[in-house]
Design an enzyme around this catalytic site. Sequence first.
Site, PDB file in Angstrom:
ATOM      1  N   LYS A 180       0.864  -1.173   0.000  1.00 24.44           N
ATOM      2  CA  LYS A 180       0.000   0.000   0.000  1.00 24.44           C
ATOM      3  C   LYS A 180       0.908   1.234   0.000  1.00 24.44           C
ATOM      4  CE  LYS A 180      -2.675   3.387   1.689  1.00 24.44           C
ATOM      5  NZ  LYS A 180      -2.120   4.762   1.764  1.00 24.44           N
ATOM      6  N   THR A 237       0.403   7.150  13.366  1.00 23.65           N
ATOM      7  CA  THR A 237      -0.109   6.108  12.473  1.00 23.65           C
ATOM      8  C   THR A 237       0.364   4.732  12.922  1.00 23.65           C
ATOM      9  OG1 THR A 237      -0.165   7.655  10.622  1.00 23.65           O
ATOM     10  CG2 THR A 237      -0.222   5.318  10.085  1.00 23.65           C
ATOM     11  N   ALA A 238       1.608   4.645  13.380  1.00 23.63           N
ATOM     12  CA  ALA A 238       2.140   3.365  13.856  1.00 23.63           C
ATOM     13  C   ALA A 238       1.346   2.849  15.046  1.00 23.63           C
ATOM     14  CB  ALA A 238       3.609   3.520  14.234  1.00 23.63           C
ATOM     15  N   GLU A 255       9.307   1.378  11.227  1.00 27.92           N
ATOM     16  CA  GLU A 255      10.402   2.340  11.077  1.00 27.92           C
ATOM     17  C   GLU A 255       9.764   3.710  11.073  1.00 27.92           C
ATOM     18  OE1 GLU A 255      12.443   5.134   9.989  1.00 27.92           O
ATOM     19  OE2 GLU A 255      12.389   4.332   7.952  1.00 27.92           O
ATOM     20  N   CYS A 288      13.787  10.886   7.159  1.00 23.08           N
ATOM     21  CA  CYS A 288      13.594  10.497   8.560  1.00 23.08           C
ATOM     22  C   CYS A 288      14.902  10.489   9.334  1.00 23.08           C
ATOM     23  CB  CYS A 288      12.901   9.142   8.647  1.00 23.08           C
ATOM     24  SG  CYS A 288      13.811   7.788   7.867  1.00 23.08           S
ATOM     25  N   GLU A 383       9.321  15.960  15.431  1.00 19.29           N
ATOM     26  CA  GLU A 383       9.794  15.867  14.052  1.00 19.29           C
ATOM     27  C   GLU A 383       9.022  16.827  13.156  1.00 19.29           C
ATOM     28  OE1 GLU A 383      11.055  12.280  11.111  1.00 19.29           O
ATOM     29  OE2 GLU A 383       9.004  12.198  11.883  1.00 19.29           O
TER      30      GLU A 383
END
Length: 486
Positions: A180, A237-238, A255, A288, A383
């Site tokens: 996805k 989201t993780a 990750e 990242c 971040e």
Amino acid sequence: MTEKITVAGVRVDTRHWIGGERVASTETFTDVSPIDGSAIGEIARGGPAEAGRAVAAAKAAFPAWAATSRAERARILHGIADGVETRIEELAIVETTDNGALLRSHRRGVMPRVAHNFRFFADWLLKLEHEDFETRGHTNHVSWDPAGPSVLITPWNAPLMLATWKVAPALAAGNTVILKPAEWSPLTASLLADIAAEAGLPAGVLNIVQGYGSEIGDALTSHPDVRRISFTGSVPTAKRIAASAAANLTPLSLELGGKSPLLVFADADLDLAVDLAVEQYDNAGQVCLAATRFLVEESIAEELTRRFVDKAIRLRQGDPRDEATDIGPNIHPRQLEKIDGFVQRAIEAGARAVVGGHRKDGQFYAPTLLADVAQDSEIVQEEVFGPVLTLQTFATEEEAVRLANDTRFGLAATVATGDPERAERVTARLVAGTVWVNCFFVRDLQAPFGGSRHSGVGREGGTWSFDFYCDVKNTVTAPNGWKNHG
């Protein structure tokens, strides 16, 4: 919906790839180029129905693919790499149009790395083994058994390279895949489907579904027939993915983001340190691993800042298709809004913009360095994922390490020093999955990659990838157990 669109002269299918065929959806979403804000095309927008169909296709194809010999799997993966290499120019221009990263980088580094991802894991598969060992005369034999259908959810900042970083080891391991891609940059994943089919990958082994995470992602990560989930993206989201996977105890590889430090000691090569610092603006700061927090020893802070500004203001922002451009646009108006929000809140809280600190025309943000920032401030702790760096100073090695480790992240760190003993002391104490000393972004696929703390769960690369994508088995055989054989 239009089944195919032309992107910079390249024909791209806008439908899903499920079970070896193109599948349309009744709904679509608009893919927009960050270069000029123009609509590229309407993309099939999947939901639970497409997710279920893709998992079913992967499940049906799994037994035959898992039983395929290592040599044959490796041959097909090398065939995919061959296909990538013959289409590097097409892949490069499509991805630049789709996500705004530099065309020269796609041509020279990113797309060749895509091919390398397949070649590396194909070759690693052929030498994957663990030496047998004995326990009280019994023989232990370790093997890696394919786990099953794997859902791979990938980001928009390096779409194809980061997707194949997962796809290649999953396929090599004998798993089937449902990929996805991010909805902001889906196009090269569609081209990968064509390349894989041309290389002879059996139908259903690789499936690609497009759409929004809230609509199709949840249906994939909660599916009981999914055996592995690998995700690269944000911490929020993780957490949703982990909660979704928890009901089935589906193993996860995550990750996530980073807020990595660049520690510069007074004994460092200052020219090198400046080069390392300016390099953090690569891909418009959408990396990242970027070392976005400069931690500089007090005695050299003024000189280092002067040299940094002199170099940073010479960076050229503009059309990423131009060979002379150093920094392209940020991916999306929403991301640009997020970046500016971080900067303006920091300035309101007392930060000083040494350079930049503002939007430019289009989807460009000026390369920014903020000083006078507090360690507990949002701009230091969270971040940004844009061309925004912060500057802090330290007096001692102890303080440098304390500041470096004082966030919830732990993805990477970079150290600039001329003292090898100091490098050894400091790197041993840094909380990070990867530490670079007097260099940056040197990555080898045989090395473990991943983050600590909120920067991720697990490690991938080399055998670590196979450990994740497989069920690792130990078979113990008794001695003299074959008396009745033959």
